[in-house]
Motif scaffolding. Structure first.
Motif, short mmCIF file in Angstrom:
data_model
loop_
_atom_site.label_atom_id
_atom_site.label_comp_id
_atom_site.label_asym_id
_atom_site.label_seq_id
_atom_site.Cartn_x
_atom_site.Cartn_y
_atom_site.Cartn_z
N LEU A 185 0.82 -1.20 0.00
CA LEU A 185 0.00 0.00 0.00
C LEU A 185 0.87 1.26 0.00
N THR A 186 0.56 2.18 -0.92
CA THR A 186 1.22 3.48 -0.97
C THR A 186 0.25 4.53 -0.45
N LEU A 187 0.71 5.35 0.51
CA LEU A 187 -0.11 6.41 1.07
C LEU A 187 0.14 7.70 0.31
N LEU A 188 -0.96 8.36 -0.08
CA LEU A 188 -0.89 9.52 -0.93
C LEU A 188 -1.27 10.79 -0.18
N ARG A 189 -0.61 11.87 -0.55
CA ARG A 189 -1.00 13.19 -0.07
C ARG A 189 -1.69 13.94 -1.21
N PRO A 190 -2.48 14.99 -0.89
CA PRO A 190 -3.19 15.71 -1.95
C PRO A 190 -2.28 16.13 -3.08
N ASP A 191 -2.73 15.89 -4.30
CA ASP A 191 -2.06 16.24 -5.55
C ASP A 191 -0.89 15.31 -5.88
N ASP A 192 -0.71 14.25 -5.11
CA ASP A 192 0.31 13.26 -5.47
C ASP A 192 -0.05 12.61 -6.80
N GLU A 193 0.97 12.34 -7.61
CA GLU A 193 0.76 11.67 -8.88
C GLU A 193 0.90 10.17 -8.69
N ILE A 194 -0.05 9.42 -9.19
CA ILE A 194 -0.05 7.96 -9.08
C ILE A 194 0.69 7.37 -10.27
N ILE A 195 0.32 7.78 -11.46
CA ILE A 195 1.06 7.55 -12.69
C ILE A 195 1.02 8.86 -13.46
N PRO A 196 1.82 9.03 -14.49
CA PRO A 196 1.79 10.30 -15.22
C PRO A 196 0.37 10.66 -15.68
N GLY A 197 -0.08 11.84 -15.29
CA GLY A 197 -1.40 12.31 -15.68
C GLY A 197 -2.53 11.90 -14.78
N MET A 198 -2.26 11.15 -13.73
CA MET A 198 -3.29 10.71 -12.77
C MET A 198 -2.89 11.16 -11.38
N ARG A 199 -3.70 12.03 -10.80
CA ARG A 199 -3.42 12.58 -9.47
C ARG A 199 -4.61 12.39 -8.53
N ILE A 200 -4.30 12.35 -7.24
CA ILE A 200 -5.37 12.31 -6.25
C ILE A 200 -5.64 13.73 -5.77
N GLN A 201 -6.92 14.07 -5.70
CA GLN A 201 -7.35 15.38 -5.22
C GLN A 201 -8.13 15.20 -3.92
N GLN A 202 -7.83 16.02 -2.94
CA GLN A 202 -8.53 15.92 -1.66
C GLN A 202 -9.98 16.37 -1.83
N THR A 203 -10.90 15.49 -1.49
CA THR A 203 -12.33 15.83 -1.47
C THR A 203 -12.90 15.35 -0.13
N ARG A 204 -12.36 15.90 0.90
CA ARG A 204 -12.66 15.49 2.27
C ARG A 204 -14.11 15.76 2.65
N GLY A 205 -14.63 14.95 3.53
CA GLY A 205 -15.94 15.18 4.12
C GLY A 205 -16.77 13.92 4.19
N HIS A 206 -16.94 13.25 3.04
CA HIS A 206 -17.66 11.97 3.08
C HIS A 206 -16.93 11.04 4.04
N THR A 207 -15.62 11.00 3.94
CA THR A 207 -14.74 10.48 4.98
C THR A 207 -13.61 11.50 5.13
N PRO A 208 -12.89 11.48 6.25
CA PRO A 208 -11.83 12.47 6.44
C PRO A 208 -10.70 12.39 5.42
N GLY A 209 -10.53 11.23 4.79
CA GLY A 209 -9.47 11.09 3.81
C GLY A 209 -9.98 10.82 2.41
N HIS A 210 -11.24 11.12 2.15
CA HIS A 210 -11.80 10.84 0.83
C HIS A 210 -11.00 11.58 -0.24
N GLY A 211 -10.68 10.85 -1.32
CA GLY A 211 -9.97 11.45 -2.43
C GLY A 211 -10.67 11.16 -3.74
N SER A 212 -10.66 12.13 -4.64
CA SER A 212 -11.13 11.93 -6.00
C SER A 212 -9.91 11.86 -6.91
N ILE A 213 -10.08 11.22 -8.05
CA ILE A 213 -8.95 10.97 -8.94
C ILE A 213 -9.12 11.83 -10.18
#
Length: 308
Positions: free
Chosen positions: A199-227
């Motif tokens: 498991l790799t832990l991501l911070r907001p705006d981290d790139e997973i592969i080129p052109g794919m990033r995680i964006q923080q969309t907190r609230g539904h859960t405290p660590g919810h992320g959109s891609i």
């Protein structure tokens, strides 16, 4: 939680929680939740197929007037309506990536169809190279392991936000949520610990592969992320940041009963819809009417969903 001053008279917080867990059932029922065809599209350098995990069903207890106005639009009947589970399968170079794993055998029997649908596409579990979790609710991470506890996608690397990991793996996390959600905590720990060594832990705006990033969309859960995927004006895979393409587009001030941080989730959803409408950002929603790909268009003080 939903409050009566933000919803129609007669629709309680529990009612809205139940109602929001809905979407069109007719298509899925006709296919026994095993897709006969799939929505496939290109986005920049990404080849995306929206694969169904089936659907979830909860009762809706609202007034007859509200039922008559809303339930048919959600594909339901007088008593219940379904909620779809749209899982993106993304091919990029040598990678074959799932955004969430669906329910597996750990939620309702009408869901957990992803593996069978992948098989109908000729894709074995061993072919998946990456799994990215938007969050660790059971309908999003429950298929991480099989019923006998084995990791379903044995060759995959797994990704989740650092905040999501911290929240669910806190031994006291259940104290921060209603008792009705304590099973969610146990399930999240089961799923995340099963793949801890990959498991790799991501911070907001981290790139997973080129052109794919995680964006923080907190609230539904405290660590919810959109891609977010680059190219063609951008594509945001929203997860549960906006859970329904009818209710929350048309009523952006309503709360959702499953949100762990209701006020933060509300602001996140409003900002997401505002950005999507302003930037004409394409979105893919997990619980939206299949295939869940489209745009937010402003309509008076709210929005409407425009299918792509």
């Amino acid at each position: 939680m939903t409050t009566r001053d933000t919803i129609p008279s007669g629709l309680s917080r529990r009612d809205l929680l139940k109602l929001t867990a809905t979407a069109a059932v007719v298509m899925l029922a006709s296919r026994n939740a095993i897709a006969a065809d799939f929505h496939r599209f290109q986005h920049g350098t990404f080849d995306i197929t929206v694969v169904s995990d089936g659907f979830l069903t909860l009762p809706a207890e609202i007034t007859p007037e509200e039922r008559q106005a809303i339930m048919p639009r959600l594909g339901g009947n007088a008593a219940t309506a379904p909620v779809q589970a749209n899982i993106p399968l993304i091919r990029h170079g040598e990678d074959l990536i799932l955004i969430d794993t669906g329910s597996g055998s750990h939620f309702q029997a009408s869901a957990g169809k992803l593996a069978a649908n992948l098989q109908s596409l000729g894709i074995a579990p061993e072919a998946i190279t990456k799994v990215v979790f938007t969050h660790a609710h059971p309908d999003h991470s429950g298929a991480t392991t099989t019923i006998d506890g084995k990791v379903l996608y044995p060759n995959a690397q797994y990704f989740v936000s650092e905040a999501e990991w911290a929240f669910w793996t806190d031994r006291d996390c259940a104290t921060h949520m209603p008792s009705a959600l304590h099973d969610f905590a146990r399930g999240a720990q089961r799923d995340l610990f099963a793949v801890k060594d990959r498991l790799t832990l991501l911070r907001p705006d981290d790139e997973i592969i080129p052109g794919m990033r995680i964006q923080q969309t907190r609230g539904h859960t405290p660590g919810h992320g959109s891609i977010e995927l680059a190219g063609d004006g951008g594509l945001l895979i929203t997860g549960d940041a906006c859970t329904n393409d009818v209710i929350f587009f048309e009523n952006p001030a309503w709360h959702f009963g499953f949100d762990t941080e209701p006020e933060i989730a509300l602001k996140t959803r409003q900002m997401l819809l505002d950005r999507a409408a302003t930037d004409k950002l394409k979105m893919l929603g997990y619980h939206w009417s299949y295939p869940g790909v489209g745009y937010a268009e402003r309509k008076d003080a709210s929005y409407r969903f425009v299918s792509a």
